[in-house]
Design a protein around this motif. Structure first.
Motif, PDB file in Angstrom:
ATOM      1  N   GLU A 370      -2.233  -3.242   3.252  1.00  0.00           N
ATOM      2  CA  GLU A 370      -0.882  -2.692   3.164  1.00  0.00           C
ATOM      3  C   GLU A 370      -0.518  -2.026   4.489  1.00  0.00           C
ATOM      4  OE1 GLU A 370       1.637  -0.193  -0.089  1.00  0.00           O
ATOM      5  OE2 GLU A 370      -0.068   0.871   0.797  1.00  0.00           O
ATOM      6  N   ASN A 371       0.667  -2.351   4.988  1.00  0.00           N
ATOM      7  CA  ASN A 371       1.236  -1.711   6.169  1.00  0.00           C
ATOM      8  C   ASN A 371       2.485  -0.962   5.740  1.00  0.00           C
ATOM      9  OD1 ASN A 371      -0.729  -3.024   7.775  1.00  0.00           O
ATOM     10  ND2 ASN A 371       0.583  -4.824   7.971  1.00  0.00           N
ATOM     11  N   LEU A 372       2.507   0.331   6.014  1.00  0.00           N
ATOM     12  CA  LEU A 372       3.576   1.181   5.514  1.00  0.00           C
ATOM     13  C   LEU A 372       4.119   2.037   6.645  1.00  0.00           C
ATOM     14  CD1 LEU A 372       3.519   3.149   2.194  1.00  0.00           C
ATOM     15  CD2 LEU A 372       4.122   4.343   4.298  1.00  0.00           C
ATOM     16  N   ASP A 373       5.429   2.111   6.737  1.00  0.00           N
ATOM     17  CA  ASP A 373       6.040   3.029   7.696  1.00  0.00           C
ATOM     18  C   ASP A 373       7.172   3.776   7.019  1.00  0.00           C
ATOM     19  OD1 ASP A 373       8.849   1.758   8.571  1.00  0.00           O
ATOM     20  OD2 ASP A 373       7.394   0.122   8.411  1.00  0.00           O
ATOM     21  N   SER A 374       7.312   5.049   7.353  1.00  0.00           N
ATOM     22  CA  SER A 374       8.338   5.888   6.744  1.00  0.00           C
ATOM     23  C   SER A 374       8.827   6.904   7.766  1.00  0.00           C
ATOM     24  CB  SER A 374       7.797   6.597   5.500  1.00  0.00           C
ATOM     25  OG  SER A 374       6.673   7.393   5.835  1.00  0.00           O
ATOM     26  N   ASP A 375      10.040   7.364   7.553  1.00  0.00           N
ATOM     27  CA  ASP A 375      10.683   8.310   8.460  1.00  0.00           C
ATOM     28  C   ASP A 375      11.373   9.357   7.587  1.00  0.00           C
ATOM     29  OD1 ASP A 375      11.819   9.628  10.518  1.00  0.00           O
ATOM     30  OD2 ASP A 375      13.104   7.998  11.210  1.00  0.00           O
ATOM     31  N   ARG A 419       1.192   3.980   8.404  1.00  0.00           N
ATOM     32  CA  ARG A 419      -0.055   3.995   7.627  1.00  0.00           C
ATOM     33  C   ARG A 419      -0.534   2.570   7.383  1.00  0.00           C
ATOM     34  NH1 ARG A 419      -1.803   7.890   3.411  1.00  0.00           N
ATOM     35  NH2 ARG A 419       0.164   8.967   3.887  1.00  0.00           N
ATOM     36  N   LYS A 420      -1.845   2.371   7.541  1.00  0.00           N
ATOM     37  CA  LYS A 420      -2.448   1.065   7.274  1.00  0.00           C
ATOM     38  C   LYS A 420      -3.608   1.253   6.298  1.00  0.00           C
ATOM     39  CE  LYS A 420      -1.299  -0.754  11.851  1.00  0.00           C
ATOM     40  NZ  LYS A 420      -0.122  -1.497  11.360  1.00  0.00           N
ATOM     41  N   ARG A 421      -3.639   0.403   5.273  1.00  0.00           N
ATOM     42  CA  ARG A 421      -4.705   0.435   4.271  1.00  0.00           C
ATOM     43  C   ARG A 421      -5.366  -0.930   4.197  1.00  0.00           C
ATOM     44  NH1 ARG A 421      -0.724   3.529   0.170  1.00  0.00           N
ATOM     45  NH2 ARG A 421      -1.470   5.669   0.463  1.00  0.00           N
ATOM     46  N   ARG A 422      -6.694  -0.913   4.113  1.00  0.00           N
ATOM     47  CA  ARG A 422      -7.465  -2.140   3.944  1.00  0.00           C
ATOM     48  C   ARG A 422      -8.527  -1.886   2.881  1.00  0.00           C
ATOM     49  NH1 ARG A 422      -3.706  -3.106   6.501  1.00  0.00           N
ATOM     50  NH2 ARG A 422      -3.491  -4.273   8.461  1.00  0.00           N
ATOM     51  N   SER A 423      -8.741  -2.876   2.031  1.00  0.00           N
ATOM     52  CA  SER A 423      -9.737  -2.740   0.969  1.00  0.00           C
ATOM     53  C   SER A 423     -10.415  -4.085   0.733  1.00  0.00           C
ATOM     54  CB  SER A 423      -9.080  -2.251  -0.330  1.00  0.00           C
ATOM     55  OG  SER A 423     -10.028  -2.088  -1.356  1.00  0.00           O
ATOM     56  N   TYR A 424     -11.747  -4.061   0.603  1.00  0.00           N
ATOM     57  CA  TYR A 424     -12.552  -5.249   0.302  1.00  0.00           C
ATOM     58  C   TYR A 424     -13.423  -4.928  -0.905  1.00  0.00           C
ATOM     59  CZ  TYR A 424     -11.350  -6.242   5.190  1.00  0.00           C
ATOM     60  OH  TYR A 424     -10.681  -6.429   6.378  1.00  0.00           O
ATOM     61  N   ALA A 425     -13.611  -5.895  -1.783  1.00  0.00           N
ATOM     62  CA  ALA A 425     -14.406  -5.633  -2.984  1.00  0.00           C
ATOM     63  C   ALA A 425     -15.129  -6.891  -3.445  1.00  0.00           C
ATOM     64  CB  ALA A 425     -13.525  -5.101  -4.105  1.00  0.00           C
ATOM     65  N   ILE A 453      -3.790   6.580   9.682  1.00  0.00           N
ATOM     66  CA  ILE A 453      -2.451   7.158   9.672  1.00  0.00           C
ATOM     67  C   ILE A 453      -2.095   7.621  11.078  1.00  0.00           C
ATOM     68  CG2 ILE A 453      -0.935   8.909   8.691  1.00  0.00           C
ATOM     69  CD1 ILE A 453      -2.798   9.083   6.301  1.00  0.00           C
ATOM     70  N   ASP A 454      -0.948   7.202  11.541  1.00  0.00           N
ATOM     71  CA  ASP A 454      -0.368   7.697  12.779  1.00  0.00           C
ATOM     72  C   ASP A 454       0.839   8.536  12.385  1.00  0.00           C
ATOM     73  OD1 ASP A 454       0.543   8.212  15.276  1.00  0.00           O
ATOM     74  OD2 ASP A 454       0.966   6.137  15.835  1.00  0.00           O
TER      75      ASP A 454
END
Length: 466
Positions: A370-375, A419-425, A453-454
């Motif tokens: 997931e790639n997320l950006d917010s202001d 924000r960047k999220r990565r998940s492996y399972a 998170i930046d």
């Protein structure tokens, strides 16, 4: 609320005088709902889990047009109604989350066609043309993954069939004389090539007038919204051993945030008049609650032998804007703007053993990104306080920004987040029939998560903001 329903689909009406006898005679003829709570198709009455399944036909015939209509009928499930259409907050057995921003995560996992929807704003898809809803209570981490501590809610849409079929229905009603609300939905589909290619298209349009009257001449009435959603599904079955379904969905929502009320007198000296009821007194004319949600899912099943291979690939995009007046009064005081965008990708592959053996198993791998950006903007405008009085109200004290810039009376808090999220399972689940009436089951899941998170946070004072 008075509703005048119209339907073009078959509907059975049970009168009160005959309901009891009907239920008695139907005890041994309950409709069987096939679910995938354990990642394989089986009767809901045989699943050894705490599960409630609602069929799509029942949802439609009972006139449940929203997520809250349906899920409030499920035991141990609660739904916060304030943002139920755009970012629904679920609770199962009292466990849930109140965080409705784009970066929030909930202990109740929400799935659409076996695809985990992480973003809160991506969960508010219109409730229409469903095959069923499955509600699983309790931790479901082995097969369904993380963020299912409280349970999981699975929405399964209608798939294309080889028979030509369709329906249309709608409803219109008055909101206690304050305005009108209504919706129209329908679906149509059938085979493009017999036993090889089928299609189904479904859509829903909703409208509600602004029914909350604003007493402020500089404000606007609130409470209304409009929503349009469409879904196109394609089924391809080139052989008896393979089939694939492609589902694309688009939802557009635009409306007003929910309205709360002041209790007592606020920091600007405003208190609501007695008996204001549903109405409000807000100065803002720029309330916003908008979102666009795009979903694309490709599900494939290959049956080379008694074993089955499943692949589920998905992409989800959310574009949202939100602005609300948090001072709840006629002064341009405090308002909050948390816009956010999110793109989500996921891939799951499973290998399942035959179901007619005493020892059964499912093995799988999962990837999520997931790639997320917010202001975010949080504005405190024309704050009434004396900086020389340490006992007075001071926004500066809240955020640790002393001293106050001379002559300024408004504070803007701005944050930009990437924000960047990565998940492996990897996961495995198995069952063994010790006796015909006793089954031992167990599972294991290994998950590796990474999140970065930046974040930029800025405070600045201005004169006469707003």
């Amino acid at each position: 609320m008075k509703k005048l329903p119209f339907r073009l689909s078959p509907m059975v009406v049970l009168l009160c005088g005959t309901m009891f006898s009907t239920q008695v005679h139907a005890q041994d003829q309950l409709d069987e709902i096939v679910v995938t709570a354990q990642k394989r198709s089986e009767s809901s009455q045989k699943v050894p889990l705490s599960i409630t399944a609602l069929s799509g036909d029942s949802i439609r015939d009972l006139g449940w047009s929203s997520i809250s209509d349906a899920l409030t009928q499920v035991p141990n499930v609660q739904l916060d109604p304030s943002n139920a259409r755009t970012s629904p907050q679920f609770r199962i057995r009292g466990v849930g989350s109140e965080d409705f921003n784009v970066a929030g995560q909930s202990p109740v996992g929400v799935y659409i066609n076996e695809v985990y929807i992480n973003n809160n704003r991506g969960r508010g898809a219109a409730l229409y043309d469903l095959d069923r809803i499955e509600v699983l209570r309790g931790p479901q981490g082995t097969l369904w993954g993380k963020n299912t501590t409280a349970g999981a809610i699975h929405f399964v849409t209608k798939r294309p069939s080889w028979d030509t079929e369709g329906y249309a229905l709608g409803s219109i009603g008055s909101i206690d004389g304050r305005g009108y609300t209504g919706y129209i939905e329908g679906a149509v589909g059938g085979a493009l090539k017999d036993d090889v290619l089928a299609v189904r298209f479904a859509t829903k349009v909703e409208r509600t007038d602004n029914w909350i009257k604003n007493e402020n001449p500089n404000g606007e009435d609130l409470g209304g919204f409009h929503s349009e959603s469409g879904r196109l599904s394609l089924l391809w079955k080139p052989s008896s051993q393979f089939d694939a379904t492609l589902i694309g969905t688009y939802t557009n929502f635009s409306g007003e945030p929910g309205v709360s009320h002041n209790v007592g007198t606020d920091i600007y000296g405003y208190s609501e008049r007695p008996g204001i009821g549903y109405d409000t007194n807000l100065n803002s004319t720029t309330f916003t609650n908008r979102s666009k949600v795009y979903n694309l899912t490709l599900s494939a099943e290959w049956r080379p032998s008694d074993w089955t291979v499943n692949s589920i690939s998905a992409f989800n995009r959310v574009r949202s804007r939100f602005r609300t007046d948090d001072d709840l009064g006629p002064v341009e005081g405090i308002y909050w703007q948390p816009p956010g965008n999110a793109d989500q990708y996921s891939q799951e592959v499973r290998l399942s053993s035959p179901v007619d053996r005493p020892l059964r198993g499912i093995f799988g791998a999962y990837f999520f990104a997931e790639n997320l950006d917010s202001d975010y903007d949080l504005n405190f405008s024309r704050v009434p306080f004396d900086p020389s009085d340490p006992t007075g109200f001071s926004v500066a004290d809240i955020f640790g920004k002393q001293p106050l810039v001379p002559g300024a009376d408004s504070l803007v808090v701005k944050s930009t987040e990437d924000r960047k999220r990565r998940s492996y399972a990897l996961f495995a689940s198995g069952e063994y029939d010790i006796t015909p009436s006793l089954t031992l089951s167990g599972g294991v899941r290994w998950t590796w998560d990474k999140e970065s998170i930046d974040l930029d946070l800025l405070h600045y004072w201005v004169k006469g903001f707003g």
